[in-house]
Design a protein around this motif. Structure first.
Motif, PDB file in Angstrom:
ATOM      1  N   ARG A  85       0.896  -1.217   0.068  1.00  0.00           N
ATOM      2  CA  ARG A  85       0.036   0.027  -0.291  1.00  0.00           C
ATOM      3  C   ARG A  85       0.876   1.149   0.053  1.00  0.00           C
ATOM      4  N   SER A  86       1.998   1.329   0.831  1.00  0.00           N
ATOM      5  CA  SER A  86       2.941   2.449   0.649  1.00  0.00           C
ATOM      6  C   SER A  86       3.502   2.753  -0.680  1.00  0.00           C
ATOM      7  N   MET A  87       3.953   1.460  -1.093  1.00  0.00           N
ATOM      8  CA  MET A  87       4.412   1.691  -2.562  1.00  0.00           C
ATOM      9  C   MET A  87       3.149   1.967  -3.852  1.00  0.00           C
ATOM     10  N   GLY A  88       1.958   1.561  -3.452  1.00  0.00           N
ATOM     11  CA  GLY A  88       0.856   1.786  -4.498  1.00  0.00           C
ATOM     12  C   GLY A  88       0.757   3.458  -4.137  1.00  0.00           C
ATOM     13  N   GLY A  89       0.671   4.131  -2.913  1.00  0.00           N
ATOM     14  CA  GLY A  89       0.396   5.319  -2.859  1.00  0.00           C
ATOM     15  C   GLY A  89       1.511   6.159  -3.228  1.00  0.00           C
ATOM     16  N   ALA A  90       2.770   5.691  -3.180  1.00  0.00           N
ATOM     17  CA  ALA A  90       4.045   6.382  -4.021  1.00  0.00           C
ATOM     18  C   ALA A  90       3.832   6.211  -5.428  1.00  0.00           C
ATOM     19  N   MET A  91       3.332   5.135  -5.835  1.00  0.00           N
ATOM     20  CA  MET A  91       3.345   5.062  -7.464  1.00  0.00           C
ATOM     21  C   MET A  91       2.067   5.828  -7.803  1.00  0.00           C
ATOM     22  N   PHE A  92       1.087   5.911  -7.203  1.00  0.00           N
ATOM     23  CA  PHE A  92      -0.027   7.082  -7.778  1.00  0.00           C
ATOM     24  C   PHE A  92       0.585   8.337  -7.528  1.00  0.00           C
ATOM     25  N   GLY A  93       1.318   8.614  -6.471  1.00  0.00           N
ATOM     26  CA  GLY A  93       1.601   9.979  -6.549  1.00  0.00           C
ATOM     27  C   GLY A  93       2.563  10.398  -7.248  1.00  0.00           C
ATOM     28  N   GLN A  94       3.581   9.729  -7.774  1.00  0.00           N
ATOM     29  CA  GLN A  94       4.584   9.817  -9.045  1.00  0.00           C
ATOM     30  C   GLN A  94       3.773   9.945 -10.127  1.00  0.00           C
ATOM     31  N   GLN A  95       2.779   9.140 -10.600  1.00  0.00           N
ATOM     32  CA  GLN A  95       2.026   9.250 -11.880  1.00  0.00           C
ATOM     33  C   GLN A  95       1.385  10.613 -11.865  1.00  0.00           C
ATOM     34  N   ILE A  96       0.709  11.066 -10.797  1.00  0.00           N
ATOM     35  CA  ILE A  96      -0.120  12.348 -10.586  1.00  0.00           C
ATOM     36  C   ILE A  96       0.818  13.376 -10.585  1.00  0.00           C
ATOM     37  N   GLY A  97       1.818  13.529  -9.997  1.00  0.00           N
ATOM     38  CA  GLY A  97       2.858  14.373  -9.959  1.00  0.00           C
ATOM     39  C   GLY A  97       3.440  14.802 -11.283  1.00  0.00           C
ATOM     40  N   GLN A  98       3.680  13.952 -12.123  1.00  0.00           N
ATOM     41  CA  GLN A  98       4.127  13.905 -13.489  1.00  0.00           C
ATOM     42  C   GLN A  98       3.088  14.507 -14.262  1.00  0.00           C
ATOM     43  N   ALA A  99       1.978  14.249 -13.998  1.00  0.00           N
ATOM     44  CA  ALA A  99       0.781  14.244 -15.106  1.00  0.00           C
ATOM     45  C   ALA A  99       0.577  15.998 -14.653  1.00  0.00           C
TER      46      ALA A  99
END
Length: 478
Positions: free
Chosen positions: A190-204
């Motif tokens: 879940r931590s990695m999932g939150g980071a993954m979403f955060g990265q995707q959204i941040g770049q977008a």
């Protein structure tokens, strides 16, 4: 193939030469309705490996900071999206500049004054073409970084419901009897999932900040209520190759921003209607847990590439459910009606005052039709592709309603969502206008009777209702 098992990455410190992926960043993962809303297969611009981004080009002296950042990723215990990471990456993306080499810069006093004057004049012009009063209490000029800061709360409201559904599937992939024993593993996922979403959204969001010209480019109120905002740097880039005076470009875009502000300020249900459609889409997500279980059960710890390959094969791809289709249809139609109303109103205000009004209108329409940044970002984040054909149909419908009902009659449709045209009405705008024109004569009569506290005399004809009188007044002003 990336060395990363998770397919997400921090942006490099400096963009590589010829790297056009960053400009298209939000679009790469978008699959449209029913597709992968977060593009888990990796991000464009060479940033698909977080560990390579953190370690591959680092000097040994930088390893401590990199390990600290990795620890922060794994220790995240917040919601479905690591928004601190999203903000950090969005700011980093903005600081790198756009592919054409344009760097973000603070807005100077002269640019702020020009934006304030453009919005003031735009509101004055709009007073004559819509019954909705001004919705812009203030006019602000933002840098790209300021746009990121101001719009992140709205992105959070949009994306969290979708990420919550996908994140829940990630945490529930193991059988129930194994979840107690695998608590630390689930927490890490879940931590990695939150980071993954955060990265995707941040770049977008960071990529979008390099393209948008205001706070309402995506048809949603992303900024604070009552603030009409323009980004002078992006306004200049938008008009660079148009052979149109910069003042006219700024004023036309200010008209669009001010028109959006009027609509969102004086149609109180509209914001919740649009954001609620996104939440409805999230509730309809049905992640293929079978693929998740197969992928996790068959993972070889010595071969982390397997998870990367599973992600790229659509392990998290939502099913195309009827609930999703219905929610997306509602959202697409509502956005088309918003954009169509703005297009029609702005054209009416500008056509006799700006010599470049037609050219600017067509430029914006083509920008949408070619898959502009707003549409690409939505396709990436929530699986939504705006349909430009709907926008043109909606604009024609609002223009026809103006002719048939006048300004007040047209804008009166925003009083309740049930009064708005539907997707099928956009297929036949003339039919809707003709049908509504007939129906509204009776509605006008009932509204007039209610306002007068009783029934009117039987001799009163429907044409004497408030809508007809107002239409006559509007016609006489033309």
């Amino acid at each position: 193939m990336s060395d990363s098992p998770f397919g997400f990455g921090l942006p490099p410190e400096e963009p590589e030469d010829g790297d056009e992926g960053k400009k298209k960043g939000p679009a790469e993962g978008g699959q449209g309705a029913g597709g992968n809303p977060f593009g888990f297969g990796g991000m464009p611009g060479g940033g698909d490996n977080p560990f390579a981004a953190m370690f591959g080009s680092l000097n040994p002296s930088d390893l401590g900071a990199a390990f600290q950042q990795l620890g922060q990723m794994l220790s995240y215990e917040g919601g479905p999206v690591n928004w601190d990471m999203a903000k950090q990456i969005a700011r980093q993306t903005v600081s790198q500049g756009t592919p054409d080499g344009t760097k973000d810069a603070s807005v100077g006093p002269a640019e702020r004054a020009a934006v304030e004057e453009a919005v003031r004049l735009a509101d004055l012009w709009l007073d004559g073409v819509t019954s909705l009063p001004s919705g812009a209490g203030t006019a602000v000029a933002w840098s790209r970084a300021e746009w990121v800061e101001a719009t992140l709360p709205a992105w959070q409201q949009l994306v969290d419901p979708v990420a919550e559904q996908v994140g829940a599937a990630m945490g529930n992939v193991l059988p129930e009897e194994m979840q107690a024993m695998a608590g630390p593993l689930i927490g890490m996922m879940r931590s990695m999932g939150g980071a993954m979403f955060g990265q995707q959204i941040g770049q977008a969001v960071g990529a979008l900040a390099g393209e948008v010209v205001g706070s309402t480019d995506v048809g949603l109120p992303l900024g604070p209520a009552g603030k009409a905002a323009l980004l002078p740097l992006n306004v200049a880039a938008f008009g660079k190759d148009l052979s149109v005076p910069q003042d006219e470009v700024r004023l036309y875009l200010a008209l669009r921003e001010a028109a959006h502000q009027r609509l969102f300020a004086h149609v109180p249900w509209l914001r919740s209607h649009l954001f609620g459609a996104v939440e409805g889409y999230a509730r309809g997500i049905k992640v293929d847990t079978g693929k998740l279980e197969d992928a996790v059960g068959g993972l070889d710890p010595s071969n982390p590439e397997q998870l990367q390959e599973a992600l790229q094969q659509g392990m998290f791809q939502p099913e195309d459910t009827p609930e999703q289709k219905a929610a997306l249809a509602r959202l697409e139609t509502a956005l088309a009606l918003v954009e169509g109303w703005v297009d029609a109103v702005v054209h009416e205000a500008a056509k006799s005052r700006l010599t470049s009004a037609d050219a600017l209108r067509e430029t914006l329409r083509r920008r949408r039709a070619s898959g502009g940044p707003a549409e690409q970002t939505f396709a990436t984040l929530i699986g939504l592709e705006l349909r430009p054909r709907r926008l043109r149909d909606a604009s024609r419908l609002w223009a026809s309603l103006t002719d048939a009902r006048g300004v007040d009659g047209r804008d009166g449709l925003w009083e309740h969502p049930d009064m708005l045209p539907t997707a099928s009405d956009l297929d036949d705008p003339d039919g809707f206008v003709h049908r509504e024109h007939l129906d509204f004569s009776e509605l006008d009569k009932m509204l007039g009777e209610a306002a007068g506290g009783g029934k009117r005399d039987q001799g009163d004809e429907p044409e004497q209702g408030p809508g007809k009188r107002e239409q006559g007044e509007d016609d006489s002003d033309k």
